[in-house]
Design a protein around this motif. Structure first.
Motif, mmCIF file in Angstrom:
data_model
loop_
_atom_site.group_PDB
_atom_site.id
_atom_site.type_symbol
_atom_site.label_atom_id
_atom_site.label_comp_id
_atom_site.label_asym_id
_atom_site.label_seq_id
_atom_site.Cartn_x
_atom_site.Cartn_y
_atom_site.Cartn_z
ATOM 1 N N GLY A 1 0.769 -1.230 0.000
ATOM 2 C CA GLY A 1 0.000 0.000 0.000
ATOM 3 C C GLY A 1 0.805 1.288 0.000
ATOM 4 N N ALA A 2 2.124 1.200 0.013
ATOM 5 C CA ALA A 2 2.962 2.401 0.057
ATOM 6 C C ALA A 2 2.963 3.110 -1.297
ATOM 7 N N ASP A 3 3.073 4.426 -1.254
ATOM 8 C CA ASP A 3 3.241 5.207 -2.475
ATOM 9 C C ASP A 3 4.672 5.057 -2.967
ATOM 10 N N ILE A 4 4.835 5.062 -4.287
ATOM 11 C CA ILE A 4 6.156 5.133 -4.914
ATOM 12 C C ILE A 4 6.295 6.594 -5.345
ATOM 13 N N VAL A 5 7.199 7.323 -4.711
ATOM 14 C CA VAL A 5 7.373 8.741 -4.990
ATOM 15 C C VAL A 5 8.637 8.928 -5.820
ATOM 16 N N VAL A 6 8.483 9.544 -6.987
ATOM 17 C CA VAL A 6 9.611 9.838 -7.864
ATOM 18 C C VAL A 6 9.956 11.310 -7.644
ATOM 19 N N ASP A 7 11.050 11.549 -6.937
ATOM 20 C CA ASP A 7 11.493 12.901 -6.612
ATOM 21 C C ASP A 7 12.234 13.471 -7.817
ATOM 22 N N LEU A 8 11.618 14.436 -8.483
ATOM 23 C CA LEU A 8 12.147 14.980 -9.728
ATOM 24 C C LEU A 8 12.783 16.355 -9.574
ATOM 25 N N ARG A 9 12.986 16.800 -8.352
ATOM 26 C CA ARG A 9 13.464 18.186 -8.187
ATOM 27 C C ARG A 9 14.817 18.435 -8.827
ATOM 28 N N TYR A 10 15.645 17.415 -8.992
ATOM 29 C CA TYR A 10 16.957 17.594 -9.617
ATOM 30 C C TYR A 10 17.034 16.994 -11.022
ATOM 31 N N SER A 11 15.892 16.649 -11.578
ATOM 32 C CA SER A 11 15.860 16.126 -12.939
ATOM 33 C C SER A 11 15.752 17.298 -13.901
ATOM 34 N N SER A 12 16.614 17.309 -14.900
ATOM 35 C CA SER A 12 16.673 18.451 -15.805
ATOM 36 C C SER A 12 15.914 18.255 -17.107
ATOM 37 N N PHE A 13 15.609 17.011 -17.475
ATOM 38 C CA PHE A 13 15.006 16.763 -18.783
ATOM 39 C C PHE A 13 14.376 15.382 -18.810
ATOM 40 N N CYS A 14 13.292 15.258 -19.558
ATOM 41 C CA CYS A 14 12.656 13.954 -19.760
ATOM 42 C C CYS A 14 12.218 13.858 -21.213
ATOM 43 N N ASP A 15 12.619 12.783 -21.891
ATOM 44 C CA ASP A 15 12.159 12.545 -23.257
ATOM 45 C C ASP A 15 11.171 11.378 -23.252
ATOM 46 N N SER A 16 10.821 10.900 -24.417
ATOM 47 C CA SER A 16 9.833 9.825 -24.517
ATOM 48 C C SER A 16 10.299 8.542 -23.838
ATOM 49 N N SER A 17 11.598 8.295 -23.812
ATOM 50 C CA SER A 17 12.122 7.105 -23.123
ATOM 51 C C SER A 17 11.859 7.192 -21.621
ATOM 52 N N GLY A 18 12.134 8.352 -21.057
ATOM 53 C CA GLY A 18 11.879 8.557 -19.633
ATOM 54 C C GLY A 18 10.403 8.485 -19.323
ATOM 55 N N LEU A 19 9.585 9.090 -20.180
ATOM 56 C CA LEU A 19 8.139 9.038 -19.980
ATOM 57 C C LEU A 19 7.633 7.600 -20.037
ATOM 58 N N ASN A 20 8.113 6.834 -21.003
ATOM 59 C CA ASN A 20 7.692 5.430 -21.091
ATOM 60 C C ASN A 20 8.109 4.639 -19.857
ATOM 61 N N ALA A 21 9.273 4.936 -19.297
ATOM 62 C CA ALA A 21 9.712 4.268 -18.065
ATOM 63 C C ALA A 21 8.772 4.614 -16.912
ATOM 64 N N LEU A 22 8.367 5.874 -16.821
ATOM 65 C CA LEU A 22 7.425 6.284 -15.770
ATOM 66 C C LEU A 22 6.063 5.627 -15.961
ATOM 67 N N LEU A 23 5.597 5.567 -17.190
ATOM 68 C CA LEU A 23 4.301 4.930 -17.460
ATOM 69 C C LEU A 23 4.328 3.442 -17.135
ATOM 70 N N ALA A 24 5.409 2.765 -17.492
ATOM 71 C CA ALA A 24 5.532 1.337 -17.174
ATOM 72 C C ALA A 24 5.593 1.128 -15.667
ATOM 73 N N ALA A 25 6.325 2.000 -14.976
ATOM 74 C CA ALA A 25 6.417 1.892 -13.512
ATOM 75 C C ALA A 25 5.054 2.145 -12.871
ATOM 76 N N ARG A 26 4.297 3.086 -13.424
ATOM 77 C CA ARG A 26 2.959 3.363 -12.910
ATOM 78 C C ARG A 26 2.076 2.130 -13.044
ATOM 79 N N ARG A 27 2.103 1.503 -14.215
ATOM 80 C CA ARG A 27 1.300 0.280 -14.409
ATOM 81 C C ARG A 27 1.716 -0.819 -13.433
ATOM 82 N N ARG A 28 3.023 -1.012 -13.287
ATOM 83 C CA ARG A 28 3.552 -2.029 -12.378
ATOM 84 C C ARG A 28 3.121 -1.723 -10.940
#
Length: 115
Positions: free
Chosen positions: A50-77
């Motif tokens: 039941g724990a939340d998976i928190v992706v701390d993005l405060r130091y992330s400078s850029f996201c492309d489609s590869s990064g977005l797809n990784a986030l979407l897959a992680a969300r589904r999982r």
């Protein structure tokens, strides 16, 4: 990606009460997607029930489609295993990418985490 601004470091996972945190820095792009995916997968697998998976993005400078797809897959999982994937402190560029791809409604956003 990692805990500092170096884009070559791996994302770091940690725990806080009721959540599993993945701290990302640098770019979430094709060059770094394997490390991002591995860290997100580990966080989902290691998170307490039941724990939340928190992706701390405060130091992330850029996201492309590869990064977005990784986030979407992680969300589904995460959803399959009873967790929510939460984006903490997404940048303006990240929010714009999510809006342009109509995936903004799939994620929960929260302000920056406190250390």
């Amino acid at each position: 990606m990692g805990t500092d601004a170096a884009a070559t470091d791996r994302p770091r996972t940690g725990s806080a009460s009721g959540q599993k945190v993945v701290r990302v820095s640098g770019e979430m792009d094709f060059e770094h997607v394997r490390a991002l995916t591995a860290s997100l997968t580990a966080a989902v697998e290691q998170a307490p029930a039941g724990a939340d998976i928190v992706v701390d993005l405060r130091y992330s400078s850029f996201c492309d489609s590869s990064g977005l797809n990784a986030l979407l897959a992680a969300r589904r999982r995460a959803l399959r295993q009873g967790h929510r994937l939460v984006l903490a402190a997404p940048s303006h560029q990240m929010i714009r990418l999510l809006e342009r791809t109509h995936t903004d409604i799939l994620f929960i956003y929260v302000p920056a985490l406190t250390d």
